[in-house]
Design an enzyme around this catalytic site. Structure first.
Site, short mmCIF file in Angstrom:
data_model
loop_
_atom_site.label_atom_id
_atom_site.label_comp_id
_atom_site.label_asym_id
_atom_site.label_seq_id
_atom_site.Cartn_x
_atom_site.Cartn_y
_atom_site.Cartn_z
N ASN A 246 -3.38 9.64 -7.00
CA ASN A 246 -2.09 10.47 -7.08
C ASN A 246 -0.93 9.49 -6.75
O ASN A 246 0.29 10.08 -6.51
CB ASN A 246 -2.30 11.38 -5.99
CG ASN A 246 -3.41 12.53 -6.16
OD1 ASN A 246 -3.24 13.40 -7.40
ND2 ASN A 246 -4.43 12.54 -5.46
N ASP B 263 0.20 5.13 0.79
CA ASP B 263 -0.23 6.02 1.86
C ASP B 263 -0.09 5.49 3.48
O ASP B 263 -1.16 4.52 3.57
CB ASP B 263 -1.44 6.68 1.71
CG ASP B 263 -1.78 7.65 2.59
OD1 ASP B 263 -0.89 8.22 3.51
OD2 ASP B 263 -2.89 8.12 2.58
N GLY C 119 -6.98 4.56 3.44
CA GLY C 119 -7.50 3.37 2.61
C GLY C 119 -8.63 3.68 1.92
O GLY C 119 -9.21 2.83 1.08
N ASP D 140 0.86 -1.05 -0.02
CA ASP D 140 -0.02 -0.14 -0.06
C ASP D 140 0.95 1.12 -0.19
O ASP D 140 2.22 1.25 0.28
CB ASP D 140 -0.90 -0.11 1.38
CG ASP D 140 -1.51 1.28 1.47
OD1 ASP D 140 -2.36 1.84 0.52
OD2 ASP D 140 -1.56 1.68 2.64
N ARG E 192 -11.30 8.72 -2.69
CA ARG E 192 -11.72 10.18 -2.34
C ARG E 192 -13.24 10.61 -2.21
O ARG E 192 -13.51 11.19 -1.44
CB ARG E 192 -11.26 10.67 -3.64
CG ARG E 192 -10.90 12.48 -3.57
CD ARG E 192 -10.42 13.18 -4.75
NE ARG E 192 -9.24 12.48 -5.35
CZ ARG E 192 -8.81 12.52 -6.26
NH1 ARG E 192 -9.12 13.24 -7.27
NH2 ARG E 192 -7.66 12.01 -6.79
N ASP F 196 -1.65 -0.44 6.07
CA ASP F 196 -1.64 0.44 7.22
C ASP F 196 -3.05 0.56 7.77
O ASP F 196 -3.40 0.98 8.99
CB ASP F 196 -1.01 1.89 7.41
CG ASP F 196 -1.80 2.75 6.25
OD1 ASP F 196 -2.11 2.05 5.09
OD2 ASP F 196 -2.12 3.85 6.84
P1 B16 Z 1 -6.63 10.27 -3.79
P2 B16 Z 1 -3.55 4.02 -0.07
C1 B16 Z 1 -5.32 6.18 0.01
O1 B16 Z 1 -4.09 5.46 -0.29
C2 B16 Z 1 -5.34 6.87 1.29
O2 B16 Z 1 -5.10 6.25 2.51
C3 B16 Z 1 -6.73 7.79 1.37
O3 B16 Z 1 -6.77 8.34 2.69
C4 B16 Z 1 -7.19 8.45 0.20
O4 B16 Z 1 -8.59 8.89 0.25
C5 B16 Z 1 -7.02 7.44 -0.88
O5 B16 Z 1 -5.77 6.90 -0.94
C6 B16 Z 1 -7.71 8.08 -2.14
O6 B16 Z 1 -6.52 9.01 -2.29
O7 B16 Z 1 -7.51 11.19 -3.27
O8 B16 Z 1 -5.19 10.72 -3.93
O9 B16 Z 1 -7.06 9.62 -4.87
O10 B16 Z 1 -3.54 3.99 1.59
O11 B16 Z 1 -4.59 3.25 -0.71
O12 B16 Z 1 -2.13 4.09 -0.58
MG MG Z 2 -2.90 3.32 3.54
#
Ligand code: B16
Ligand code: MG
Length: 220
Positions: free
Chosen positions: A117, A10, A45, A8, A48, A169
């Site tokens: 992102n 983030d 996780g 993962d 958006r 996480d």
């Molecule tokens: P984005 P991961 C997730 O990343 C984040 O934990 C979560 O808080 C966020 O809303 C989601 O990505 C979408 O992110 O807005 O940048 O598309 O933990 O799956 O790497």
């Molecule tokens: Mg994560």
């Protein structure tokens, strides 16, 4: 036999959760309410748009689909201001030595992130070239706890889920890995991630053997 590790992004490779929090809070404040760090934990996780739905619910606010899209874009623009300033100093401690160690053991590497992102972040911190497959929020149609993101990662490497360890996480990310038949290793606290086959606070000083031994201890 473990052949690959799927990470993962983030909260596992970098701590972008703090930037998500600042940007979502700015959005909530602009709508006249606030939310806590504890509530922010529930966004880890989560995609958006699902995050926005939760936040609006906490604020007791209703919006049309078009308005929601506008708000999600606004938050994402603020979030991107932060991530475009990131560099390799934001890679979490222990990650690079662990990736080096896995590569030396012939283990293949992939990323499975909900974030749209993820590609930008991996480029910013200089890690994109380390992963043979990067599956992110732009490629999946179902978000965690659905296992799709990890299944696509395994498929891209031509491997079965049971040949891959997923590092996560977020409780929902661990659920996703387990429901897809992967070995799930939680990065964080046992309190949050106790349903994973093994939990580590971080990657500092960790070897693949430590993890394999930990998994065996838990399952035997
Ligand atoms: P984005 P991961 C997730 O990343 C984040 O934990 C979560 O808080 C966020 O809303 C989601 O990505 C979408 O992110 O807005 O940048 O598309 O933990 O799956 O790497
Ligand atoms: Mg994560």
């Amino acid at each position: 036999m473990i052949k690959a590790c799927i990470f993962d992004l983030d909260g596992v490779i970098v701590d972008t959760a703090k930037y998500h929090f600042i940007a979502w809070r700015r959005l909530a404040n602009s709508l006249g309410f606030d939310f806590s760090e504890e509530e922010n934990e529930k966004l880890k996780g989560v995609s958006r748009i699902e995050s926005l739905n939760l936040i609006l619910r906490w604020g007791g606010i209703e919006k049309t689909e078009a308005e929601k899209e506008e708000l999600a874009n606004l938050k994402n623009n603020w979030y991107r201001e932060y991530i475009l300033k990131m560099d390799s100093s934001e890679i979490l401690e222990g990650v690079i030595p662990f990736l080096d160690h896995l590569e030396q053991q012939g283990i293949r590497l992939a990323v499975g992130s909900s974030s749209k992102n993820a590609g930008t972040i991996l480029e910013q911190v200089g890690l994109a070239h380390r992963f043979e497959a990067i599956i992110d929020g732009t490629k999946v149609s179902r978000s965690k706890p659905d296992p799709q993101v990890f299944e696509m990662g395994a498929e891209a490497m031509g491997l079965a889920p049971r040949e891959c360890i997923v590092f996560e996480d977020a409780p929902k990310g661990v659920d996703a890995a387990l429901s897809g038949g992967f070995i799930a290793v939680g990065i964080g606290s046992k309190e949050n991630l106790g349903h994973a086959q093994y939990v580590l606070p971080n990657f500092i000083g960790v070897s693949l053997q430590d993890i394999l031994d930990g998994i065996k201890t838990k399952t035997t």
